[in-house]
Design a protein around this motif. Structure first.
Motif, PDB file in Angstrom:
ATOM      1  N   VAL A  23      25.420  15.524 -12.395  1.00  0.00           N
ATOM      2  CA  VAL A  23      25.428  16.062 -11.028  1.00  0.00           C
ATOM      3  C   VAL A  23      25.072  14.943 -10.063  1.00  0.00           C
ATOM      4  O   VAL A  23      24.347  14.012 -10.415  1.00  0.00           O
ATOM      5  N   LEU A  24      25.619  15.038  -8.856  1.00  0.00           N
ATOM      6  CA  LEU A  24      25.179  14.132  -7.797  1.00  0.00           C
ATOM      7  C   LEU A  24      23.763  14.572  -7.455  1.00  0.00           C
ATOM      8  O   LEU A  24      23.559  15.654  -6.919  1.00  0.00           O
ATOM      9  N   ARG A  25      22.802  13.747  -7.764  1.00  0.00           N
ATOM     10  CA  ARG A  25      21.395  14.164  -7.728  1.00  0.00           C
ATOM     11  C   ARG A  25      20.853  14.359  -6.318  1.00  0.00           C
ATOM     12  O   ARG A  25      20.082  15.299  -6.069  1.00  0.00           O
ATOM     13  N   PHE A  26      21.219  13.488  -5.403  1.00  0.00           N
ATOM     14  CA  PHE A  26      20.632  13.556  -4.070  1.00  0.00           C
ATOM     15  C   PHE A  26      21.716  13.799  -3.014  1.00  0.00           C
ATOM     16  O   PHE A  26      22.341  12.862  -2.516  1.00  0.00           O
ATOM     17  N   THR A  27      21.924  15.062  -2.727  1.00  0.00           N
ATOM     18  CA  THR A  27      22.914  15.459  -1.720  1.00  0.00           C
ATOM     19  C   THR A  27      22.238  15.554  -0.352  1.00  0.00           C
ATOM     20  O   THR A  27      21.010  15.649  -0.256  1.00  0.00           O
ATOM     21  N   ALA A  28      23.043  15.565   0.694  1.00  0.00           N
ATOM     22  CA  ALA A  28      22.492  15.674   2.045  1.00  0.00           C
ATOM     23  C   ALA A  28      21.795  17.019   2.244  1.00  0.00           C
ATOM     24  O   ALA A  28      20.699  17.096   2.807  1.00  0.00           O
ATOM     25  N   ASP A  29      22.398  18.092   1.747  1.00  0.00           N
ATOM     26  CA  ASP A  29      21.813  19.429   1.889  1.00  0.00           C
ATOM     27  C   ASP A  29      20.552  19.598   1.044  1.00  0.00           C
ATOM     28  O   ASP A  29      19.711  20.451   1.336  1.00  0.00           O
ATOM     29  N   GLY A  30      20.434  18.801  -0.009  1.00  0.00           N
ATOM     30  CA  GLY A  30      19.300  18.949  -0.913  1.00  0.00           C
ATOM     31  C   GLY A  30      18.062  18.177  -0.519  1.00  0.00           C
ATOM     32  O   GLY A  30      17.003  18.319  -1.146  1.00  0.00           O
ATOM     33  N   THR A  31      18.145  17.378   0.539  1.00  0.00           N
ATOM     34  CA  THR A  31      17.012  16.538   0.948  1.00  0.00           C
ATOM     35  C   THR A  31      15.700  17.301   1.146  1.00  0.00           C
ATOM     36  O   THR A  31      14.645  16.816   0.734  1.00  0.00           O
TER      37      THR A  31
END
Length: 249
Positions: free
Chosen positions: A203-211
């Motif tokens: 998975v893309l670990r650090f997304t913009a929405d997940g910050t």
């Protein structure tokens, strides 16, 4: 005669009044039936509401049968630091990864290179000692670039893209940096690579929405292995690892 007539009329009136009151002494059968039906309806609605509430409390049937204690679910961040983990490592090109994900990482790289031949590994496993050196290097660079920053402010800035020793998932051997550029800049094909990542367990670990839940800014190069089922569920539901682990609990 007149007096007798008046007496008879009065008697008839009293009799009619008495008979009419008999019909209002108790509810009719139809009235009772309506009341019963109304009661049954209320009970039915109550049971229906209870079933609905229970249904909403049920666990998502599509949620993978995973546990927070699974080896690929390990969480390492600023709130969950770890000592050196010493995973068994396998060399893949210029990086090392946990041996259990070596084949998946190789397959993911091949698929990414099919999208853009420039895609390559930048980093994989890092020891705590190496992370200490790298982190301090970033802090010094930030202070040199902006003399107004003291060390505390520089560290806060660095922690949006790199973590202190013991708090970086690179020490797990389950994280890789993959991009079509060497520096920490936005990739031209990052979105396409992120879309295929779950097929290989990443998975893309650090997304913009997940910050808000990770405390880390958007990184289009940092991928984390969590297994295919977990990766597909997390991506479909836009969940960070922190959020997903709460669901598993």
């Amino acid at each position: 005669m007149i007096a007798a007539f008046i007496l008879i009329v009065g008697f008839v009136g009293i009799l009619i009044f008495f008979l009419s009151t008999l019909g209002h002494g108790k509810p009719s059968e139809s009235t009772n039936q309506v009341a019963k039906n109304s009661g049954k309806s209320s009970q039915s609605q109550s049971k229906s509401t209870t079933k609905s509430e229970k249904s909403s409390d049920k666990k998502d049937a599509s949620l993978p049968n995973s546990k927070t204690t699974d080896w690929d679910m390990v969480l390492v961040n600023r709130e969950h630091p770890k000592d050196e983990m010493n995973p068994e490592l396998t060399q893949i090109g210029n990086i090392q990864v946990d041996s259990r994900i070596a084949k998946s990482a190789e397959a993911f790289l091949a698929a990414a290179q099919a999208i853009n031949p420039a895609e390559h590994f930048i980093s994989g496993y890092r020891s705590v000692a190496y992370q200490t050196s790298l982190y301090n290097q970033y802090v010094e660079q930030e202070m040199a670039a902006d003399p107004s920053l003291d060390r505390s402010a520089a560290e806060a800035k660095v922690q949006t893209y790199s973590q202190p020793a013991g708090m970086s998932e690179h020490q797990t051997g389950l994280a890789i940096d993959l991009s079509d550029v060497d520096s920490l800049n936005e990739s031209t094909t990052a979105k396409q690579v992120a879309e295929i990542a779950p097929n290989y367990g990443f998975v893309l670990r650090f997304t913009a929405d997940g910050t808000p839940s990770t405390g880390v800014g958007y990184e289009d190069w940092h991928f984390r292995y969590v297994g295919v089922e977990n990766a597909k569920y997390m991506t479909a539901h836009h969940l960070t690892l922190e959020q997903y682990l709460k669901l598993l609990k």
